[in-house]
Design a protein around this motif. Sequence first.
Motif, PDB file in Angstrom:
ATOM      1  N   ALA A 197       0.493   4.195  -2.707  1.00 48.96           N
ATOM      2  CA  ALA A 197       0.238   5.579  -2.297  1.00 48.96           C
ATOM      3  C   ALA A 197       1.259   6.538  -2.923  1.00 48.96           C
ATOM      4  O   ALA A 197       0.908   7.618  -3.408  1.00 48.96           O
ATOM      5  CB  ALA A 197       0.260   5.681  -0.779  1.00 48.96           C
ATOM      6  N   ARG A 210      -9.949  -0.644  -1.304  1.00 46.39           N
ATOM      7  CA  ARG A 210      -8.697  -0.125  -0.747  1.00 46.39           C
ATOM      8  C   ARG A 210      -7.999   0.797  -1.765  1.00 46.39           C
ATOM      9  O   ARG A 210      -7.533   1.884  -1.425  1.00 46.39           O
ATOM     10  CB  ARG A 210      -7.800  -1.300  -0.356  1.00 46.39           C
ATOM     11  N   ASP A 222       0.815  -1.219   0.000  1.00 52.38           N
ATOM     12  CA  ASP A 222       0.000   0.000   0.000  1.00 52.38           C
ATOM     13  C   ASP A 222       0.848   1.269   0.000  1.00 52.38           C
ATOM     14  O   ASP A 222       0.458   2.290  -0.580  1.00 52.38           O
ATOM     15  CB  ASP A 222      -0.938   0.015   1.213  1.00 52.38           C
ATOM     16  N   TRP A 233      -7.303   4.987  -1.461  1.00 51.65           N
ATOM     17  CA  TRP A 233      -6.036   5.708  -1.600  1.00 51.65           C
ATOM     18  C   TRP A 233      -6.120   6.739  -2.719  1.00 51.65           C
ATOM     19  O   TRP A 233      -5.575   7.843  -2.602  1.00 51.65           O
ATOM     20  CB  TRP A 233      -4.886   4.734  -1.843  1.00 51.65           C
TER      21      TRP A 233
END
Length: 456
Positions: A168, A224, A164, A228
């Motif tokens: 990002a 998810r 992640d 983001w």
Amino acid sequence: MDLVIKNGTIITATDTYKADIAVEDGKIIMIGKNITQTEGAKLVDASGKYVLPGAIDAHTHLEMPFGGTTSADSYEAGTRAAACGGVTTVFDFVIQRKGQGLIEAVEGRRTICDPQACVDYSFHTAITDLTPEILEEMKESVEYGVPSFKLFMVYKKEGLMVDDGVLAKALEKSKDIGALIAVHAENPDLIDMRIEKFLSEGKTSAWYHYLSRPEFVEAEANKRAIHWAKAFDAPLYIVHLANKEGLEEVTKARNEGYEIYAETCPQYLHFTNEVYKREDGRNFVCSPPIKGKESQEALWKGILNGSIQTVATDHCPFQSYEKDWGKDDFTKIPNGCMGIENLYPYMLSEANKGRISFNKVVEVCSTNVAKIFGCAPQKGTIAAGSDADIVIYDPNKKFVVSKENMHSDVDHTIWEGIELKGYPVMTFSRGKLVYKDGQFLGTPGHGQFIKCKGRK
């Protein structure tokens, strides 16, 4: 002029009308009534037929090493099949390897693709090693003409997955440089947990490929990734979306004003997870897997209401003997199905049956793709100044898909026996006739690299 197409019904994403088209040096130079053919120009009479912009397949994996082998279609075979299905531009995925630069990776693939490509092509780059240097090189890639980057949220063991934090960083950077981040969204930990459980219980058939990564496993990762993208207010493109819950999240985000795009695939629109119970179920193994009827119906609705912007194939076929490696263990089945030659014919057949409009098919299979990935108006429409990528479609032609009448190097097709209403009868790539009445007439090396524009 070199070519005049007369008496056809032109269909774009927004309009349907009768007119003639004049082509010179690979470009459309005129659209109008009663265009006079100049001496030496080829004449094509499209009476009773539809004249469409060539499809753009935004998602292919040609000559891709994966699962202990390489996908079965070379650049030549894959683009040959594309031409025969009315696809005049393909976007292939370049996989960046550890320590490799982005442009280095693209140019390495171009040396393979350039002499083989039968239609025009471009690339997305899959980033697997996002060092500070690579983060900076993303801007150079945008300027080079490859402004889209894919990040895998799965395939941890294969060395493709990013976490992640990397996602990002890429999203944050993309907003500043006019790039577009695409994601393969599934939850790897849930997949691994479920695979371990099924194998320990001796559940090894293709059905358990689906059960190891069902709807909620994909949906969680969709949510998810969208979370983001919203957090950084960055555009996001979700590849091969296959589930209802994830689509609902896309729709919600778009309604809130976020730039979220969703792509789905023909295999998700035609088949359901019941195929994994068939004796040849392993041939349908792809990731994300084909889902249940509820998701299938939601995907069609998403196309109709604009929540899904593109339909592409995820063309990544393997030979049947390679699929047989997983006959007794679904984890050994190479993931991927064929579809590059079936994309436009299938979607146009559904329009011909009244399920959606022909304009909508052009929108999701051509025009939206060109706009999203930065090759419009060169590609994706029929207009003066655009490339003469033109498909002539006979709505009265009956066609039954068979391995025998496909044009790739794969020894089977999941579309075997599917009856289509209407079929492309001619494909022009930049004004060159590359397909006619079941015959490939193009040449390897005709296809050109298309430099795409960033989002600024």
